[in-house]
Write a protein that holds these residues in place. Structure first.
Motif, short mmCIF file in Angstrom:
data_model
loop_
_atom_site.label_atom_id
_atom_site.label_comp_id
_atom_site.label_asym_id
_atom_site.label_seq_id
_atom_site.Cartn_x
_atom_site.Cartn_y
_atom_site.Cartn_z
N GLN A 126 -10.38 13.18 -7.66
CA GLN A 126 -10.70 13.88 -8.90
C GLN A 126 -10.93 15.36 -8.63
O GLN A 126 -10.42 16.23 -9.35
N GLN A 127 -11.68 15.66 -7.59
CA GLN A 127 -11.98 17.06 -7.24
C GLN A 127 -10.71 17.80 -6.81
O GLN A 127 -10.48 18.94 -7.22
N GLU A 128 -9.89 17.15 -5.98
CA GLU A 128 -8.67 17.78 -5.50
C GLU A 128 -7.68 18.01 -6.64
O GLU A 128 -6.99 19.03 -6.68
N SER A 129 -7.61 17.07 -7.57
CA SER A 129 -6.72 17.20 -8.71
C SER A 129 -7.14 18.38 -9.59
O SER A 129 -6.30 19.17 -10.03
N ALA A 130 -8.43 18.51 -9.81
CA ALA A 130 -8.93 19.63 -10.61
C ALA A 130 -8.65 20.96 -9.92
O ALA A 130 -8.26 21.95 -10.57
N ILE B 272 -5.03 27.11 2.07
CA ILE B 272 -4.61 25.82 1.52
C ILE B 272 -4.68 24.78 2.64
O ILE B 272 -4.57 25.12 3.81
N ALA B 273 -4.92 23.54 2.27
CA ALA B 273 -5.05 22.47 3.27
C ALA B 273 -4.35 21.22 2.77
O ALA B 273 -4.12 21.04 1.58
N PRO C 235 -1.61 9.19 -11.22
CA PRO C 235 -2.13 8.73 -9.93
C PRO C 235 -3.60 8.33 -9.98
O PRO C 235 -4.03 7.44 -9.24
N LEU C 236 -4.38 8.97 -10.84
CA LEU C 236 -5.81 8.68 -10.89
C LEU C 236 -6.12 7.41 -11.67
O LEU C 236 -7.23 6.89 -11.56
N LYS C 237 -5.15 6.91 -12.43
CA LYS C 237 -5.37 5.69 -13.22
C LYS C 237 -4.50 4.52 -12.76
O LYS C 237 -4.93 3.37 -12.84
N ASP C 238 -3.30 4.82 -12.29
CA ASP C 238 -2.34 3.76 -11.98
C ASP C 238 -2.32 3.38 -10.51
O ASP C 238 -1.53 2.52 -10.10
N LEU C 239 -3.15 4.03 -9.71
CA LEU C 239 -3.28 3.69 -8.30
C LEU C 239 -4.76 3.49 -7.97
O LEU C 239 -5.62 4.13 -8.55
N LEU D 153 0.84 -1.19 0.00
CA LEU D 153 0.00 0.00 0.00
C LEU D 153 0.88 1.24 0.00
O LEU D 153 2.07 1.17 0.30
N GLY D 154 0.30 2.36 -0.32
CA GLY D 154 1.01 3.63 -0.25
C GLY D 154 0.29 4.58 0.68
O GLY D 154 -0.95 4.61 0.70
N TYR D 155 1.06 5.34 1.46
CA TYR D 155 0.48 6.36 2.35
C TYR D 155 1.02 7.70 1.88
O TYR D 155 2.21 7.97 1.99
N SER D 156 0.15 8.53 1.34
CA SER D 156 0.62 9.76 0.69
C SER D 156 -0.10 10.99 1.20
O SER D 156 -1.26 10.93 1.62
N LEU D 157 0.62 12.11 1.15
CA LEU D 157 -0.02 13.41 1.33
C LEU D 157 -0.65 13.82 0.00
O LEU D 157 -0.51 13.11 -1.01
N ALA D 158 -1.27 14.97 0.00
CA ALA D 158 -1.99 15.42 -1.19
C ALA D 158 -1.08 15.64 -2.38
O ALA D 158 -1.46 15.36 -3.53
N GLY D 159 0.14 16.13 -2.14
CA GLY D 159 0.99 16.59 -3.23
C GLY D 159 1.23 15.60 -4.34
O GLY D 159 0.99 15.89 -5.52
N ALA D 160 1.74 14.40 -4.00
CA ALA D 160 2.10 13.44 -5.03
C ALA D 160 0.89 12.91 -5.78
O ALA D 160 1.00 12.50 -6.94
#
Length: 328
Positions: free
Chosen positions: A310-314, A253-254, A116-120, A94-101
Motif C-alpha cells: 500500500q505504501q509503495e503503491s502510494a 529509487i529502489a 494487484p492490491l485486491k486480486d493478489l 505463486l508469483g515472484y515479482s519486482l516492484a513494477g508490476a
C-alpha cells in the motif's frame, strides 16, 4: 558473508525456524502433496528470474516437493501476474515479482487488467535490491556529471533500456531525465535480461538496473557504473558514489522482489509458505548468494507485506504523476 548484510525476519520467524527443518512440511502428509509453480512475470536471464530460481530451489528442499519456475513475460510483468490472478487459490501457484508490476504499473497503464492490491494475496517481500545507473563503455563517460553533460550536448541521441514499461528501471530512467534535465529515449524490453543483452552489445547506451544483474559486468569492465540511485554506497562497489554525492540528490529509487498468491488463498497456507521462505533465506547457500549479489533478504508477514505494498503503491502514484508518464 558481508557482516553488514542481514536477513530481516519479522513476526516471530526465528521462533518458527527453531522448530523446523528441511523437509518438515512434507512430513505431516498434507500440504504440499504435489509440485508448486512459481510464475516469474519477466523473461529469463534477469535479476528476478535468477533470484526466484534460487529461492525456488531452496523451497524444494524445505517443503520436500518439486518447485517449477515458469517465465511469463509481457507488459512489464502484468501478463505473468495476470496468470497468477486467474489461478486456483490453493497454495500451488505463486508469483515472484519486482516492484513494477505490483506498485508502479497500476498508475501508468491505461488499461490495467487487475488490481494487484485486491486480486493478489501478499505473501512476503523476499529481497531489497539497490539500483545503479550503468553505461556502455562506448558512451565514453565515467561519471554521472560527464553523462549529464554529454546528454545535454546531444539531446535525444542517447537511449536507456528497461525491463519494460512501468518497471522500476523505466521509472528510474524517467526520474533521471527529470532530475538532470536531459532528453534520453526509453527502449522497453520484456525483462531485464534482454535489456542487459542489448546494453552489453551497445544497442542501448544506458540502464538503471538492479545491482544484482550488472555487478559482474561492472567488475569485468563490460559496463561503467556511474551512480548508486540510493541513499548510501553499496559495499560491493564502494568506489561508486551515490547520485546525491554525484550532484543529483533527487535521483533516488529502489527495487525489491516479493512473493504473491491468488486472492482467496487461505491465510494458513500464506503463513506456512512465508515461514518456509524465511527458512529458505537462512540456508547457507541461499544467504551467501543473496549477499554476493548485493541484495538483502527481507522476510515479512503477509500483513506487513500488504501494508508495505500500500505504501509503495502510494509512493509510486505520486512519482508517476510528477513525471507525467503514461503507458497505452
Amino acid at each position: 558473508m558481508n557482516p553488514q548484510r542481514r536477513s530481516i525476519l519479522a513476526g516471530g520467524a526465528a521462533a518458527a525456524l527453531a522448530t523446523c527443518h528441511p523437509g518438515a512440511w512434507a512430513a505431516d502428509g498434507g500440504y504440499p502433496n504435489k509440485p508448486l509453480r512459481i510464475i516469474v512475470p519477466l523473461a529469463p536471464g534477469g535479476s528476478a528470474d535468477a533470484m526466484c530460481r534460487l529461492v525456488g530451489n531452496g523451497l524444494a528442499k524445505v517443503l520436500g516437493q518439486t518447485v517449477i519456475v515458469e517465465n511469463r513475460a509481457g507488459a512489464g510483468g502484468v501478463t505473468g501476474l495476470g496468470e497468477v490472478v486467474k489461478s486456483r487459490p490453493d497454495g500451488y501457484t505463486l508469483g515472484y515479482s519486482l516492484a513494477g508490476a505490483l506498485t508502479v504499473a497500476p498508475h501508468i497503464a491505461k488499461n490495467m487488467p487487475f488490481d494487484p492490491l485486491k486480486d493478489l494475496a501478499p505473501l512476503t517481500q523476499v529481497v531489497a535490491v539497490p539500483e545503479i545507473l550503468v553505461a556502455h563503455p562506448n558512451v565514453g563517460v565515467k561519471t554521472l556529471q560527464a553523462l549529464v553533460a554529454k546528454a545535454k550536448a546531444e539531446p535525444g541521441r542517447l537511449n536507456f533500456g528497461s525491463a519494460g514499461n512501468a518497471t522500476v528501471p523505466h521509472l528510474g530512467g524517467e526520474l533521471l531525465k527529470r532530475e538532470a534535465g536531459i532528453d534520453i529515449v526509453h527502449v522497453p524490453y520484456k525483462g531485464s535480461g534482454p535489456a542487459l543483452n542489448d546494453l552489453l552489445a551497445g544497442q542501448v547506451e544506458l540502464m538503471v538496473s538492479d545491482i544484482t544483474l550488472v555487478r559482474p559486468h561492472i567488475a569485468a569492465g563490460r559496463l561503467v557504473a556511474l551512480a548508486v540511485a540510493g541513499p548510501a554506497r553499496v559495499s560491493e562497489l564502494p568506489e561508486v558514489p551515490t547520485a546525491a554525492q554525484a550532484g543529483l540528490p533527487g535521483f533516488t529509487i529502489a527495487n525489491w522482489h516479493g512473493m504473491v498468491a491468488p486472492a482467496g488463498t487461505p491465510a494458513a497456507l500464506l503463513t506456512r509458505l512465508r515461514d518456509a521462505i524465511a527458512q529458505v533465506v537462512r540456508l547457507p547457500e541461499v544467504a551467501a548468494r543473496i549477499d554476493q549479489e548485493g541484495a538483502e533478504a527481507v522476510v515479512s508477514t503477509p500483513a506487513a507485506f500488504a501494508s508495505f505494498l500500500q505504501q509503495e503503491s502510494a509512493r509510486s502514484a505520486t512519482l508517476v504523476k510528477a513525471l507525467g508518464i503514461r503507458w497505452e
